[in-house]
Design a protein around this motif. Structure first.
Motif, PDB file in Angstrom:
ATOM      1  N   TYR A  72     -79.145 -20.803 -41.973  1.00  0.00           N
ATOM      2  CA  TYR A  72     -80.342 -20.630 -42.795  1.00  0.00           C
ATOM      3  C   TYR A  72     -79.972 -20.473 -44.261  1.00  0.00           C
TER       4      TYR A  72
ATOM      5  N   LEU B  74     -81.928 -20.972 -48.605  1.00  0.00           N
ATOM      6  CA  LEU B  74     -83.100 -21.151 -49.458  1.00  0.00           C
ATOM      7  C   LEU B  74     -83.127 -22.604 -49.940  1.00  0.00           C
TER       8      LEU B  74
ATOM      9  N   PHE C   4     -91.783 -18.281 -45.484  1.00  0.00           N
ATOM     10  CA  PHE C   4     -90.790 -18.059 -44.431  1.00  0.00           C
ATOM     11  C   PHE C   4     -91.469 -18.070 -43.078  1.00  0.00           C
ATOM     12  N   ASP C   5     -90.692 -18.293 -42.068  1.00  0.00           N
ATOM     13  CA  ASP C   5     -91.194 -18.310 -40.695  1.00  0.00           C
ATOM     14  C   ASP C   5     -91.559 -16.878 -40.285  1.00  0.00           C
TER      15      ASP C   5
ATOM     16  N   GLY D 191     -87.253 -15.896 -38.828  1.00  0.00           N
ATOM     17  CA  GLY D 191     -87.371 -15.584 -40.246  1.00  0.00           C
ATOM     18  C   GLY D 191     -86.897 -14.185 -40.578  1.00  0.00           C
TER      19      GLY D 191
ATOM     20  N   MET E  64     -90.050  -7.883 -46.015  1.00  0.00           N
ATOM     21  CA  MET E  64     -90.643  -9.210 -45.793  1.00  0.00           C
ATOM     22  C   MET E  64     -92.170  -9.133 -45.904  1.00  0.00           C
TER      23      MET E  64
ATOM     24  N   LEU F 249     -87.569 -20.425 -47.131  1.00  0.00           N
ATOM     25  CA  LEU F 249     -86.498 -19.775 -46.384  1.00  0.00           C
ATOM     26  C   LEU F 249     -86.548 -20.340 -44.967  1.00  0.00           C
ATOM     27  N   THR F 250     -85.581 -21.175 -44.640  1.00  0.00           N
ATOM     28  CA  THR F 250     -85.612 -21.834 -43.330  1.00  0.00           C
ATOM     29  C   THR F 250     -84.229 -22.321 -42.956  1.00  0.00           C
TER      30      THR F 250
ATOM     31  N   LEU G 296     -78.929 -17.235 -49.066  1.00  0.00           N
ATOM     32  CA  LEU G 296     -79.936 -16.211 -48.780  1.00  0.00           C
ATOM     33  C   LEU G 296     -79.694 -14.961 -49.616  1.00  0.00           C
TER      34      LEU G 296
END
Length: 459
Positions: free
Chosen positions: A159, A161, A222-223, A228, A262, A297-298, A318
């Motif tokens: 993961y 950015l 983000f997820d 996430g 988050m 973000l993934t 990240l």
């Protein structure tokens, strides 16, 4: 005697004529017959199911075509299932129509493996003189018991950015850092996200006159699932379940702090869409291309779509709360026990897990290799991690290096009874993201029920 000899000669002549006719019909073109492959094996058809975007389907179709050119006794019936994959695969398995092999998420694969529905891939590797387990990354395999693995990750997927460079430039924001030692602190990350969040009057989220009810452009998306928030939980030093596998890790202070951070992106700083707002925004690379989101973000698989989009995009490492951390996505490719052709299924499984065989899938940004030498030998690294446009400047520092030195498996790969536990956790997380409660209230509110479901850790 002469009469008997004449009959004998006539029989031989007729037999020779018959053989010549058969040979002429079957091999006159210089190719094997339609019924028997060149290695003497009867042709077989394998049903292979997979998910992914339109671009991923195209890449997989090319890989299948190349495989079949090399193995003309194996036909791959590749079935692309772009939506509701888990539901459809579960229905296929329940209806005794499972594919020979296919993508399987670990939260489904682990119980299926325990029930005897999936092959132990190590049984094939142990008998394979051309392949050794230690050629792969240490964390590549997912075990359901000692010495028993239903497969490796479909590919390694770390993961990071991913961002629209033009949007950052317009907002006066510099390219994001890519090196671990330069990763944003959480406060620095929030500051950048606020600069990149713009309302319909053109004011960013740092401006006192910013209108949080009319946001045109979000700084970050983000997820909302564990894929996430676990990135930040790991960075804070937390975990989904305790190391001894006996208690709920998300109620520990480090984990609660990470999840609240988050949620604050949504409701305190207004720089990320809520789950409701996210429904009106295109998913994945399209959110950057539409300029409704500046940073995503993934997982690194999004590089495939970004490279195809023609967008001016960049990549960053990240942010960190306490330490650098990333997680490896955990979709796997497994062979079902119901297959009538396990050896052929393993041949295709091994082919897709060899970066050289499926190089397009790595070079175009979809996958990362699972073999160690593809990270350490410069000539091999150049075949995929240097290929543009799917691997922009900073890729090796932002994605490749952390995925080797700061990686974690997602909890679906090591928490027993994960599906039932997460059925309680995810609604609690969503309530936090909707601003209905704090992370501490939501997670401690389900702790007693979750504790009843905890059955330990795999591996």
């Amino acid at each position: 005697m002469k009469k008997a000899m004449s009959k004998s000669r006539l029989f031989v002549a007729l037999l020779l004529s018959f053989i010549l006719v058969v040979v002429g019909c079957s091999s006159g073109t210089g190719t094997p017959s339609n019924n028997v492959a060149d290695n003497g094996k009867q042709p077989v058809t394998l049903k292979f199911t997979f998910w992914g975007s339109t671009y991923e389907k195209k890449a997989m179709d090319n890989a299948v075509k190349t495989f079949q050119e090399k193995h003309n006794n194996i036909k791959i019936d590749a079935q692309h299932i772009p939506a509701d994959y888990d539901t459809k695969l579960t229905a296929m398995v329940a209806g005794n129509e499972a594919p020979d092999l296919g993508y399987v998420r670990d939260l489904m694969a682990l119980p299926w493996a325990e029930e005897g529905k999936l092959y132990n891939i190590l049984e094939f590797i142990d008998k394979d003189s051309t392949l050794k387990k230690d050629e792969f990354l240490d964390h590549a395999f997912i075990d359901w018991a000692p010495g028993k693995s239903f497969g490796m990750f479909t590919a390694k997927e770390a993961y990071g950015l991913f961002y629209n460079k033009d949007m950052l430039k317009a907002a006066g924001v510099a390219d994001l850092p890519t090196k671990a030692e330069q990763a944003f602190s959480w406060d620095q990350f929030v500051e950048v996200a606020r600069k990149l969040t713009i309302d319909h009057n053109g004011k960013n989220a740092l401006d006192p006159a910013f209108d949080k009810t009319k946001i045109k452009q979000y700084g970050i998306s983000f997820d909302p699932t564990y894929t996430g928030y676990m990135q930040m939980v790991f960075s804070a030093g937390g975990d989904y379940i305790s190391e001894d596998g006996k208690s709920f890790g998300l109620t520990k202070p480090e984990s609660i702090d990470a999840i609240q951070k988050m949620a604050d992106l949504i409701h305190k700083y207004h720089v990320a869409p809520s789950p409701v707002e996210a429904k009106s925004i295109p998913a994945g690379a399209a959110s950057l291309q539409s300029k409704q989101v500046a940073i995503l973000l993934t997982g690194q698989w999004v590089l495939l779509d970004l490279a195809q989009s023609g967008m001016n995009f960049g990549i960053g490492i990240l942010p960190k709360i306490k330490m650098n951390a990333t997680a490896t996505s955990t979709g796997t490719m497994s062979i079902f026990k119901s297959t009538k052709h396990p050896e052929e299924a393993y041949t295709f499984w091994k082919y897709l897990n060899n970066p050289e065989s499926a190089l397009e899938l790595h070079a175009n940004g979809l996958w990362m290799p699972l073999m160690k030498k593809w990270y350490t030998e410069p000539a091999l690294v150049a075949k995929w991690a240097d290929v543009k446009p799917a691997h922009p400047e900073g890729y090796k520092e932002a994605i490749m290096e952390p995925s080797l030195n700061h990686t974690h498996k997602l909890p679906s790969a090591y928490v027993k009874n994960f599906a039932k536990i997460n059925a309680l956790v995810q609604p609690a997380i969503e309530r936090t993201y909707l601003g209905q409660t704090t992370a501490e209230q939501a997670l401690k509110g389900i702790e007693a029920e979750v504790s009843k479901l905890i059955m330990g850790r795999y591996n």
